[in-house]
Design an enzyme around this catalytic site. Structure first.
Site, PDB file in Angstrom:
ATOM      1  N   CYS A 191      -6.725   1.217   3.021  1.00 30.11           N
ATOM      2  CA  CYS A 191      -7.622   2.369   3.061  1.00 30.11           C
ATOM      3  C   CYS A 191      -7.468   3.252   1.835  1.00 30.11           C
ATOM      4  O   CYS A 191      -8.380   4.000   1.483  1.00 30.11           O
ATOM      5  CB  CYS A 191      -7.352   3.187   4.315  1.00 30.11           C
ATOM      6  SG  CYS A 191      -7.761   2.292   5.809  1.00 30.11           S
ATOM      7  N   ASN A 233     -12.275  -2.951   0.981  1.00 30.15           N
ATOM      8  CA  ASN A 233     -11.145  -3.198   1.889  1.00 30.15           C
ATOM      9  C   ASN A 233     -11.687  -3.446   3.283  1.00 30.15           C
ATOM     10  O   ASN A 233     -12.189  -4.529   3.554  1.00 30.15           O
ATOM     11  CB  ASN A 233     -10.163  -2.025   1.840  1.00 30.15           C
ATOM     12  CG  ASN A 233      -9.066  -2.156   2.880  1.00 30.15           C
ATOM     13  OD1 ASN A 233      -8.472  -3.221   3.010  1.00 30.15           O
ATOM     14  ND2 ASN A 233      -8.807  -1.104   3.638  1.00 30.15           N
ATOM     15  N   GLU A 234     -11.630  -2.438   4.127  1.00 32.04           N
ATOM     16  CA  GLU A 234     -12.162  -2.630   5.483  1.00 32.04           C
ATOM     17  C   GLU A 234     -13.535  -1.976   5.563  1.00 32.04           C
ATOM     18  O   GLU A 234     -13.685  -0.887   6.125  1.00 32.04           O
ATOM     19  CB  GLU A 234     -11.211  -2.030   6.507  1.00 32.04           C
ATOM     20  CG  GLU A 234      -9.956  -2.848   6.697  1.00 32.04           C
ATOM     21  CD  GLU A 234      -9.035  -2.308   7.783  1.00 32.04           C
ATOM     22  OE1 GLU A 234      -9.226  -1.162   8.236  1.00 32.04           O
ATOM     23  OE2 GLU A 234      -8.116  -3.046   8.165  1.00 32.04           O
ATOM     24  N   GLU A 277       0.861  -1.183   0.000  1.00 29.37           N
ATOM     25  CA  GLU A 277       0.000   0.000   0.000  1.00 29.37           C
ATOM     26  C   GLU A 277       0.894   1.227   0.000  1.00 29.37           C
ATOM     27  O   GLU A 277       1.968   1.224   0.611  1.00 29.37           O
ATOM     28  CB  GLU A 277      -0.902   0.021   1.241  1.00 29.37           C
ATOM     29  CG  GLU A 277      -1.697   1.324   1.340  1.00 29.37           C
ATOM     30  CD  GLU A 277      -2.846   1.292   2.334  1.00 29.37           C
ATOM     31  OE1 GLU A 277      -2.802   0.480   3.276  1.00 29.37           O
ATOM     32  OE2 GLU A 277      -3.787   2.096   2.170  1.00 29.37           O
TER      33      GLU A 277
HETATM   34  O1  AHR Z   1      -2.030  -1.403   6.667  1.00 30.19           O
HETATM   35  C1  AHR Z   1      -2.415  -0.137   7.078  1.00 30.19           C
HETATM   36  C2  AHR Z   1      -3.922   0.046   7.080  1.00 30.19           C
HETATM   37  O2  AHR Z   1      -4.498  -0.788   8.028  1.00 30.19           O
HETATM   38  C3  AHR Z   1      -4.630  -0.331   5.819  1.00 30.19           C
HETATM   39  O3  AHR Z   1      -4.658   0.690   4.908  1.00 30.19           O
HETATM   40  C4  AHR Z   1      -6.005  -0.631   6.278  1.00 30.19           C
HETATM   41  O4  AHR Z   1      -6.647  -1.585   5.482  1.00 30.19           O
HETATM   42  C5  AHR Z   1      -5.840  -1.040   7.715  1.00 30.19           C
HETATM   43  O5  AHR Z   1      -6.646  -0.308   8.546  1.00 30.19           O
END
Ligand code: AHR
Length: 641
Positions: A231, A363-364, A42
């Site tokens: 994120c 994602n989350e 990321e």
């Molecule tokens: O890995 C860091 C963050 O942790 C990622 O962007 C997210 O998916 C999680 O909250």
């Protein structure tokens, strides 16, 4: 004789207590996904721009929102304009006018917390420019003492936008250098996309990646590469979400976007954090191929980051463009050159399909809005691309209300894998080594998509690495249900990070690998193909007597691979009976041992690393292994015939 001892867990020979365990070498209990053990990239911690992406100029296109000169210091008459731009989707450019004033006229770039220049390396400087009259640009490099250490002069003659480039071999080394471009002839000039790139990139690719960082990924032997977030996929608002179509095609015309990790943590404030998308989806697919990993892209489901203020939702009847993005991505990755997106991939230099097989949507996310939207993606993807394995999310935490709600929803939607995230204390990892033993085998499989042991001060210590190693025996033992796993996050710039711990730390010239990196590498390089039952008192070994273990068979070599973590403060002997073979021969023993607070650093990059140790002794089919206190061990064994 150890082999003759009764079936109790521990026996005492003289003063030495021996723990007895058994492996059934003739019965495969699960098969390991060849894509197992991978990495999650990321753009956080300056992982892309300023990190893996080898560009050395920050804000090369003058596109940082509301601050087109951020990263630059201008002197003399310098304006930012957008009339008749060179690049439609990155329209801003710098206009320099010089009439012989003593103060001069030009631009200085600070790089990503400095520019890393290494003596003897060759760099390509390039920019796009137009000038009514011929102009000369004097390019000067300054080291961190502010001494001018190298210079060259570049001629610009074109009245229309055209690319100017020059090469130089560095005469100095500095991790915090700066570059100055001064207009030294009278008149004016427009300049855009000012770039400085090392000539040597990973695999020699143009617009490529920093060799040392990409090589560190290759050396992990990852099975899977998850990208681009996290994120970052969601964006703080939908407008700034990650849109893969903005990250492909000519690099100069990929529209710059903010990075949602810019203001996330006030104590790690990074207002200069943007995404140039120089490292975009084509480059991600290319990287996956180059390091032998399978690509796993993540797409936005029509929801902005639920942690952020805006919490935007795309209404269900407006979701089509998002679903089309997913369909088009499959075409970009796998389509024939005759298709629209396959043609772009071909034009970008990769006529062969990338062989995409996984796609994550969301994602989350949490709440009913997520499955409502995911359902529409699943319907269309199943219709048009039944060959693609769909990854759904179980939310930001691997337990609790949202998790409990989403798992049944993922089952209902029949996604292929469910992404679980856990950033937890080392103790959680130890007590969850049996987490997957009781998972329902009938529904979707598990993708441990983001995990890391977080100590109180969130450092990459051996304590965290050992807890992960112990926990991962549970992933391996349950390889039938846990099909993929990726540690998170991957990279962190030592001067510009937001989130720790991270697998690999770097500055503008160097890097070092955390103890956690070595655990991942030990797994990836010793995974085997089939899981064998390894038991203590007929039970899986998931923390009894501070032992965590898994056994696999590598069908290709015929070797048996034992992974054993001893989290005790004492060393101990363990006797492993390999049922089903007559004589065992130990081939290799790798031990990773240390103190809880041990870390690696730039000064001591190899302070704590695994090493090959004395081979265990074998008596018939019993292997006696000396386990150091607080250690993770891999033993490779062959059957002697
Ligand atoms: O890995 C860091 C963050 O942790 C990622 O962007 C997210 O998916 C999680 O909250």
């Amino acid at each position: 004789m150890i082999a003759l001892l009764s079936m109790t867990t521990s026996a005492t020979i003289g003063q030495t207590s021996v723990t007895e365990v058994e492996v059934n070498t003739k019965k495969t209990i699960a098969q390991i996904n060849p894509d197992m053990y991978g990495v999650f990239f990321e753009d956080i911690n300056f992982g892309a721009d300023g990190g893996l992406y080898a560009e050395l100029i920050k804000n090369r296109s003058f596109e940082f929102t509301d601050s087109p000169l951020m990263g630059w210091t201008s002197y003399g008459k310098v304006l930012i304009k957008e009339e008749n731009p060179c690049f439609e989707r990155n329209p801003h450019y710098a206009n320099l006018t010089f009439n012989g004033e003593l103060r001069g006229c030009g631009l200085i770039n600070e790089g990503f917390r400095g520019i890393g220049i290494r003596k003897g390396d060759t760099y390509t400087l390039s920019f796009y420019a137009r000038t009514p009259e011929a102009a000369k640009i004097r390019v000067e490099f300054f080291n961190s003492n502010n001494d001018q250490v190298q210079n060259l002069t570049v001629d610009v003659i074109s009245k229309e936008w055209s690319k100017v480039s020059a090469e130089l071999t560095a005469s100095f080394t500095d991790s915090h250098a700066r570059i100055r471009l001064g207009l030294v002839t009278k008149g004016s000039i427009d300049m855009d996309h000012i770039s400085l790139f090392p000539k040597s990139t990973f695999k020699g690719r143009i617009n490529g990646l920093r060799s040392d960082l990409a090589q560190a990924l290759a050396d992990l032997h990852p099975g899977i590469l998850r990208f681009p977030g996290g994120c970052i996929v969601e964006g703080n608002e939908l407008a700034s979400r990650y849109q893969w179509k903005n990250t492909v095609g000519d690099v100069e015309n990929r529209p710059c976007n903010e990075n949602r990790w810019n203001y996330e943590f006030q104590n790690r404030f990074a207002p200069d954090y943007f995404q140039s998308y120089g490292l975009g989806f084509f480059e991600f697919f290319q990287l996956a191929e180059d390091i032998g990993a399978t690509a796993l892209p993540v797409l936005n489901v029509g929801m902005s980051c639920q942690y952020a203020k805006a919490k935007e939702l795309v209404s269900l009847n407006e979701l089509d463009p998002y679903i089309q993005d997913a369909i088009d991505l499959i075409e970009f990755a796998n389509g024939e050159a005759s298709t629209k997106w396959g043609a772009l991939r071909t034009e970008m230099g990769h006529p062969a399909p990338f062989g995409l097989k996984y796609l994550a949507v969301g994602n989350e996310q949490w709440g009913p809005q997520y499955p409502e939207r995911l359902e529409l993606f699943v319907k269309e993807l199943r219709k048009q691309h039944p060959e693609i394995l769909i990854v759904g999310s179980s939310g930001p935490s691997a337990e609790g209300k949202d998790f409990e709600y989403l798992w049944p929803e993922m089952k209902r939607l029949k996604v292929d894998l469910v992404d679980e995230h856990y950033y937890k204390a080392p103790e959680w990892f130890l007590s969850n080594a049996a987490r997957y033993d009781s998972y329902d085998r009938k529904g979707p499989k598990v993708f441990a998509g983001e995990y890391a042991a977080h100590t109180r001060d969130k450092r990459n210590t051996f304590e965290a690495a050992l807890a992960e190693a112990a926990f991962m025996t549970g992933l391996e033992r349950n390889a039938d249900i846990v099909r993929l796993a990726t540690y998170a996050p991957l990279f962190a710039h030592v001067d510009a990070w937001q989130w720790g711990p991270d697998l690999i730390w770097f500055d503008n010239l160097k890097m070092y690998k955390s103890p956690n990196y070595f655990v991942q590498q030990m797994y990836a390089m010793n995974k085997g193909t089939d899981v064998l039952a390894m038991t203590m008192d007929k039970k899986a070994i998931s923390g009894q007597e501070n032992l965590y273990a898994s056994a696999t068979l590598d069908k290709n070599s015929g070797e048996i691979i034992l992974k054993i973590a001893n989290t005790k403060d004492n060393s101990r002997t363990i006797a492993v009976t390999l049922n089903g073979i007559k004589r065992a021969k130990a081939l290799k023993c790798i031990t990773f041992a240390g103190n809880a607070n041990d870390e690696n650093s730039f000064d001591k990059p190899l302070n704590i690393v695994p090493s090959e140790t004395t081979l265990p002794t074998c008596s018939k089919n019993v292997v006696s292994i000396e386990l150091k206190s607080k250690s993770f061990n891999i033993i490779r064994i062959a059957e002697e015939r």
